[in-house]
Scaffold this motif. Structure first.
Motif, PDB file in Angstrom:
ATOM      1  N   GLY A   1       0.813  -1.205   0.000  1.00 18.05           N
ATOM      2  CA  GLY A   1       0.000   0.000   0.000  1.00 18.05           C
ATOM      3  C   GLY A   1       0.849   1.258   0.000  1.00 18.05           C
ATOM      4  O   GLY A   1       0.556   2.212  -0.719  1.00 18.05           O
ATOM      5  N   CYS A   2       1.910   1.246   0.788  1.00 15.66           N
ATOM      6  CA  CYS A   2       2.797   2.425   0.837  1.00 15.66           C
ATOM      7  C   CYS A   2       3.512   2.644  -0.485  1.00 15.66           C
ATOM      8  O   CYS A   2       3.700   3.781  -0.914  1.00 15.66           O
ATOM      9  N   ARG A   3       3.903   1.578  -1.152  1.00 11.78           N
ATOM     10  CA  ARG A   3       4.593   1.719  -2.436  1.00 11.78           C
ATOM     11  C   ARG A   3       3.694   2.260  -3.524  1.00 11.78           C
ATOM     12  O   ARG A   3       4.172   2.843  -4.494  1.00 11.78           O
ATOM     13  N   SER A   4       2.394   2.078  -3.400  1.00 10.38           N
ATOM     14  CA  SER A   4       1.499   2.487  -4.472  1.00 10.38           C
ATOM     15  C   SER A   4       0.984   3.916  -4.319  1.00 10.38           C
ATOM     16  O   SER A   4       0.345   4.427  -5.226  1.00 10.38           O
ATOM     17  N   LEU A   5       1.238   4.552  -3.211  1.00 12.87           N
ATOM     18  CA  LEU A   5       0.724   5.898  -3.004  1.00 12.87           C
ATOM     19  C   LEU A   5       1.534   6.930  -3.785  1.00 12.87           C
ATOM     20  O   LEU A   5       2.751   6.787  -3.912  1.00 12.87           O
ATOM     21  N   PRO A   6       0.876   7.983  -4.276  1.00 13.23           N
ATOM     22  CA  PRO A   6       1.596   9.007  -5.053  1.00 13.23           C
ATOM     23  C   PRO A   6       2.674   9.728  -4.250  1.00 13.23           C
ATOM     24  O   PRO A   6       3.612  10.243  -4.827  1.00 13.23           O
ATOM     25  N   ARG A   7       2.577   9.780  -2.937  1.00 21.75           N
ATOM     26  CA  ARG A   7       3.587  10.457  -2.128  1.00 21.75           C
ATOM     27  C   ARG A   7       4.796   9.579  -1.837  1.00 21.75           C
ATOM     28  O   ARG A   7       5.717   9.990  -1.165  1.00 21.75           O
ATOM     29  N   CYS A   8       4.789   8.363  -2.323  1.00 21.81           N
ATOM     30  CA  CYS A   8       5.906   7.441  -2.100  1.00 21.81           C
ATOM     31  C   CYS A   8       7.114   7.896  -2.928  1.00 21.81           C
ATOM     32  O   CYS A   8       6.975   8.422  -4.022  1.00 21.81           O
ATOM     33  N   SER A   9       8.299   7.677  -2.408  1.00 20.67           N
ATOM     34  CA  SER A   9       9.508   8.116  -3.114  1.00 20.67           C
ATOM     35  C   SER A   9       9.755   7.298  -4.379  1.00 20.67           C
ATOM     36  O   SER A   9      10.493   7.726  -5.251  1.00 20.67           O
ATOM     37  N   CYS A  10       9.132   6.141  -4.488  1.00 16.31           N
ATOM     38  CA  CYS A  10       9.346   5.314  -5.672  1.00 16.31           C
ATOM     39  C   CYS A  10       8.325   5.621  -6.765  1.00 16.31           C
ATOM     40  O   CYS A  10       8.363   5.042  -7.836  1.00 16.31           O
ATOM     41  N   TYR A  11       7.428   6.563  -6.517  1.00 13.54           N
ATOM     42  CA  TYR A  11       6.383   6.912  -7.459  1.00 13.54           C
ATOM     43  C   TYR A  11       6.839   8.072  -8.325  1.00 13.54           C
ATOM     44  O   TYR A  11       7.313   9.091  -7.827  1.00 13.54           O
ATOM     45  N   ASP A  12       6.708   7.947  -9.630  1.00  9.73           N
ATOM     46  CA  ASP A  12       7.077   9.009 -10.556  1.00  9.73           C
ATOM     47  C   ASP A  12       5.823   9.797 -10.915  1.00  9.73           C
ATOM     48  O   ASP A  12       4.893   9.255 -11.522  1.00  9.73           O
ATOM     49  N   SER A  13       5.787  11.082 -10.554  1.00 14.93           N
ATOM     50  CA  SER A  13       4.579  11.876 -10.761  1.00 14.93           C
ATOM     51  C   SER A  13       4.363  12.247 -12.225  1.00 14.93           C
ATOM     52  O   SER A  13       3.262  12.606 -12.611  1.00 14.93           O
ATOM     53  N   VAL A  14       5.379  12.139 -13.046  1.00 14.51           N
ATOM     54  CA  VAL A  14       5.234  12.488 -14.462  1.00 14.51           C
ATOM     55  C   VAL A  14       4.531  11.363 -15.214  1.00 14.51           C
ATOM     56  O   VAL A  14       3.580  11.574 -15.960  1.00 14.51           O
TER      57      VAL A  14
END
Length: 172
Positions: A152-165
């Motif tokens: 769940g933490c990995r899938s959130l947009p605020r996660c460091s592994c998430y690319d917002s682009v």
């Protein structure tokens, strides 16, 4: 626009983890009922802690099933919070089943008839088996809940592994 972008969520893994969590919580609830029915009366046995804790343990499993179907960050945040609360419930079950593994079950049966001695012996073994099952189910449940919280933490947009682009999770 970024907050409306869908995030990556591994649906198959979350469904499997949710079903496992529901199975482990059901095992704790059933063994809690067995423990409550067949245990000799004690103050600790009257609390019915495994039943209530098992119900709390099932909440993240249900939320995992819902969050695997709906890609909603709020639902995933609630899942992470419920997983933390479930860890506290798991700790309660571990402490309860560890304390009650032998607590309150030894009685003097010197003058009792033989069938009463056999019945007490069998019921004592049933209660011990229920406590061992609760202990093992709660320990396995701890790993499942932590895995659900991690996914769940990995899938959130605020996660460091998430690319917002791109809206994708980077595999590093």
């Amino acid at each position: 626009m970024d907050r409306y972008r869908y995030f990556i969520f591994n649906q198959r893994n979350m469904v499997v983890l949710g079903l496992l969590q529901i199975a482990f919580s059901t095992a704790c609830i059933v063994c809690g009922f067995i423990d409550g029915i067949f245990r000799t009366e004690s103050q600790l046995g009257k609390t019915r802690a495994p039943i209530w804790a098992g119900m709390v343990m099932g909440v993240p499993g249900v939320l995992a099933l819902f969050s695997s179907q709906r890609k909603n960050p709020v639902l995933v945040n609630v899942l992470i919070g419920a997983s933390i609360i479930s860890c506290v419930a798991i700790l309660i079950v571990v402490v309860y089943s560890s304390l009650t593994l032998n607590y309150g079950e030894e009685e003097e049966l010197n003058s009792a008839p033989i069938h009463v001695i056999h019945t007490k012996f069998v019921l004592n073994k049933v209660v011990k088996g229920a406590n061992v099952t609760m202990l093992s189910a709660s320990l396995c449940s701890a790993f499942v809940v932590l895995a659900m919280a991690y996914l769940g933490c990995r899938s959130l947009p605020r996660c460091s592994c998430y690319d917002s682009v791109t809206g994708m999770v980077s595999e590093e």
